[in-house]
Design a protein around this motif. Structure first.
Motif, short mmCIF file in Angstrom:
data_model
loop_
_atom_site.label_atom_id
_atom_site.label_comp_id
_atom_site.label_asym_id
_atom_site.label_seq_id
_atom_site.Cartn_x
_atom_site.Cartn_y
_atom_site.Cartn_z
N LEU A 1 1.04 6.87 -6.77
CA LEU A 1 -0.60 7.44 -6.87
C LEU A 1 -0.01 9.20 -7.02
O LEU A 1 -0.44 9.73 -7.78
CB LEU A 1 -1.36 7.39 -6.64
CG LEU A 1 -2.19 6.10 -6.39
CD1 LEU A 1 -3.32 5.44 -5.57
CD2 LEU A 1 -2.71 5.75 -7.87
N GLY B 1 -3.59 10.62 -3.05
CA GLY B 1 -3.06 9.15 -2.57
C GLY B 1 -3.55 9.06 -1.04
O GLY B 1 -3.01 7.85 -0.58
N THR C 1 -6.94 3.29 -6.69
CA THR C 1 -5.97 2.76 -5.97
C THR C 1 -5.58 1.01 -6.01
O THR C 1 -4.66 0.41 -6.57
CB THR C 1 -5.95 2.14 -4.33
OG1 THR C 1 -5.90 3.52 -3.09
CG2 THR C 1 -5.48 1.95 -3.29
N ALA D 1 0.33 -0.94 0.11
CA ALA D 1 -0.06 0.22 0.09
C ALA D 1 0.89 1.25 0.05
O ALA D 1 0.55 2.29 -0.85
CB ALA D 1 -0.74 0.06 1.40
N TYR E 1 -1.87 5.41 -13.45
CA TYR E 1 -2.73 4.07 -12.92
C TYR E 1 -4.57 5.29 -12.31
O TYR E 1 -4.41 6.67 -11.98
CB TYR E 1 -2.39 4.22 -11.38
CG TYR E 1 -0.96 3.62 -11.57
CD1 TYR E 1 -1.01 2.25 -12.06
CD2 TYR E 1 -0.25 3.96 -10.89
CE1 TYR E 1 -0.26 1.81 -11.98
CE2 TYR E 1 1.21 3.15 -11.24
CZ TYR E 1 1.17 2.01 -11.28
OH TYR E 1 2.59 1.42 -11.76
N ILE F 1 2.03 1.43 -3.63
CA ILE F 1 1.22 2.29 -4.46
C ILE F 1 1.03 3.99 -4.06
O ILE F 1 0.61 4.57 -4.99
CB ILE F 1 -0.39 1.67 -4.51
CG1 ILE F 1 -0.19 0.20 -4.55
CG2 ILE F 1 -1.13 2.34 -4.76
CD1 ILE F 1 -1.24 -0.76 -3.92
N ARG F 2 1.00 4.41 -3.52
CA ARG F 2 1.02 5.53 -2.36
C ARG F 2 1.68 6.22 -3.17
O ARG F 2 1.04 7.50 -3.64
CB ARG F 2 0.65 5.32 -0.86
CG ARG F 2 0.26 6.98 -0.25
CD ARG F 2 0.34 7.01 0.69
NE ARG F 2 2.44 7.47 1.56
CZ ARG F 2 2.43 7.26 2.53
NH1 ARG F 2 1.78 6.44 3.57
NH2 ARG F 2 3.69 7.22 2.42
N SER G 1 -6.76 7.66 -0.09
CA SER G 1 -7.53 6.53 -0.03
C SER G 1 -6.38 4.99 0.37
O SER G 1 -6.68 4.24 1.07
CB SER G 1 -8.45 6.60 -0.94
OG SER G 1 -7.47 6.71 -2.38
N ALA G 2 -5.57 4.89 -0.47
CA ALA G 2 -4.29 4.59 -0.54
C ALA G 2 -3.81 4.47 0.77
O ALA G 2 -3.01 3.51 1.36
CB ALA G 2 -3.25 4.23 -1.61
N ARG G 3 -3.79 5.95 1.01
CA ARG G 3 -2.83 6.14 2.81
C ARG G 3 -3.88 5.77 3.77
O ARG G 3 -3.38 4.99 5.03
CB ARG G 3 -2.10 7.42 2.37
CG ARG G 3 -2.07 8.09 4.23
CD ARG G 3 -1.02 9.39 3.61
NE ARG G 3 -0.77 9.96 5.50
CZ ARG G 3 -0.63 10.84 5.22
NH1 ARG G 3 -0.56 11.79 5.24
NH2 ARG G 3 0.60 11.13 6.39
N SER H 1 -3.97 1.92 3.79
CA SER H 1 -2.74 1.45 4.81
C SER H 1 -1.98 1.63 6.20
O SER H 1 -2.01 0.54 6.86
CB SER H 1 -1.31 2.08 3.59
OG SER H 1 -1.11 3.52 4.16
#
Length: 317
Positions: free
Chosen positions: A45, A280, A57, A38, A54, A41-42, A282-284, A287
C-alpha cells in the motif's frame, strides 16, 4: 504522592538469562509469523501510486489472497525470519540500557525512552539489509507492478516451483549489489532510523503510562497482564500514528531504490498531498494491535518465566 498501584517491572538483573533467550526465540518467531501478512500489505500500500493496485487494506488482502493464494501473503517471509537476530539484539539492548540508565535516573519514562531508542538503533542496523531484500520479494507477486520497483520481477513460472524462493532471493541480492554495491543493502537506513527510533522511544513510555493509568481505573484484583495487554495496543497505535509519515518514506526509499529521504518526501507530497503520509496507517495499526498484544503478553510472560527462582515468591502479579 504514592500511586494507587504500580505495575511491577521485571528488570534485567531479575532474569535467568538462559531461560530468557531460549523462550525469547520461540516467542519472536511466533509473533512474526502472525503479523507478517499485514506487514506485506502495508508495504504494498505504501509503495503503490495513489490507488493504482489496491483500494485499501482489506481490498489488498482479498486481492492478494485471490490472485496469489495464502503463499502470496508470506512472500519474503523466509528472508524476514533472519530478523530473529535483530529481535534478540533489540531486547538485550533495551534491558541493558535501561539498567545502565537506572544509575542516572529513577524516572521510568526517561529510562524507557532512552532504552527504546537505543534498542531500535542497534536492531535497525541488523534489520535494514534484511528488509531491503524481503520488501523486494514482497513485491514479486504484484501484477502490473513493475513500475513500483527498480528491480526485475521474476514470475513463478520463470523461477520454477522447487527453486522459486532461492532463485528470487539470490536474484534480488545480485541485482541490489550490481546496482549499488554493499551500500545498496542499507538503502533507506537513515529513513528507518528516523522511523523506528522515535517509534520505539515513544512506544515504551506510552506503554508504561497507559498500563499505570489503567491500573488506577481497574478493580484491585484485575490481573496486571490483562492491563498490560490493553496498554500495548494503545501505545502501538499512538507510536504508529506519530511515525507513519516517515514509514511511508522509508518503504519507498527501500523499494524504489531512492537515495534521498527529502526528495522522496517532497515527491510524495507533490503527487498525493498530505493524505499520502497516512498510506498504510490502518494496515500498520491493524498489524501493530495483535503484534502489541502478543508481544506484551509474550514478553511479560517470558520475563515471569525467566525470573530467578529466589524472586518468584516475592512478586505479586
Amino acid at each position: 504522592m504514592q500511586q494507587k498501584r504500580n505495575i511491577q517491572i521485571i528488570e534485567w538483573e531479575d532474569l535467568d538469562k538462559r531461560k530468557f533467550y531460549s523462550f525469547g526465540v520461540f516467542m519472536t518467531m511466533s509473533i512474526r509469523a502472525t503479523v507478517y501478512p499485514a506487514t506485506l500489505i502495508r508495504t504494498r500500500l505504501q509503495v503503490q501510486r495513489g490507488k493504482s493496485l489496491y483500494g485499501g487494506t482489506f481490498d489488498a488482502f482479498f486481492k492478494i489472497l485471490r490472485e496469489e493464494g495464502v503463499r502470496g501473503l508470506y512472500r519474503g517471509f523466509m528472508v524476514n525470519t533472519l530478523t530473529l537476530i535483530s529481535g534478540q539484539a533489540y531486547i538485550t539492548t533495551y534491558e541493558l540500557v535501561r539498567k545502565y540508565a537506572s544509575q542516572y535516573s529513577d524516572n521510568n519514562t526517561v529510562k524507557s525512552l532512552v532504552a527504546g531508542g537505543s534498542a531500535s538503533l542497534v536492531a535497525q542496523t541488523i534489520t535494514v539489509p534484511i528488509d531491503v531484500v524481503s520488501q523486494q520479494l514482497m513485491m514479486q507477486g504484484v501484477k502490473g507492478g513493475e513500475h513500483l520497483t527498480r528491480f526485475r520481477l521474476i514470475s513463478d513460472a520463470e523461477a520454477g516451483k522447487s527453486k522459486k524462493f532461492f532463485s528470487q532471493t539470490r536474484n534480488i541480492m545480485a541485482q541490489i549489489f550490481a546496482a549499488d554495491g554493499f551500500r545498496g543493502f542499507y538503502r533507506g537506513y537513515v529513513a528507518s532510523l528516523l522511523t523506528y527510533i522515535p517509534n520505539s522511544a515513544v512506544w515504551w513510555p506510552f506503554y508504561h503510562f497507559y498500563a499505570e493509568q489503567l491500573s488506577k481505573l481497574a478493580p484491585s484484583d484485575c490481573p496486571h497482564l490483562l492491563l498490560q495487554a490493553v496498554a500495548g495496543p494503545l501505545a502501538a497505535a499512538t507510536a504508529s500514528t506519530v511515525t507513519n509519515p516517515m514509514d511511508v518514506v522509508r518503504a519507498r526509499v527501500q523499494v524504489e531504490g531512492r537515495s534521498s529521504v527529502m526528495e522522496t518526501f517532497r515527491q510524495l507530497i507533490k503527487e498525493e498531498g498530505c493524505w499520502g503520509l497516512t498510506k498504510g496507517l490502518s494496515a500498520r495499526i491493524i498489524s501493530s494491535t495483535p503484534t502489541a498484544i502478543v508481544m506484551v503478553v509474550g514478553y511479560e510472560t517470558l520475563k515471569k518465566l525467566s525470573l530467578r527462582p529466589e524472586l518468584v515468591d516475592s512478586r505479586h502479579w
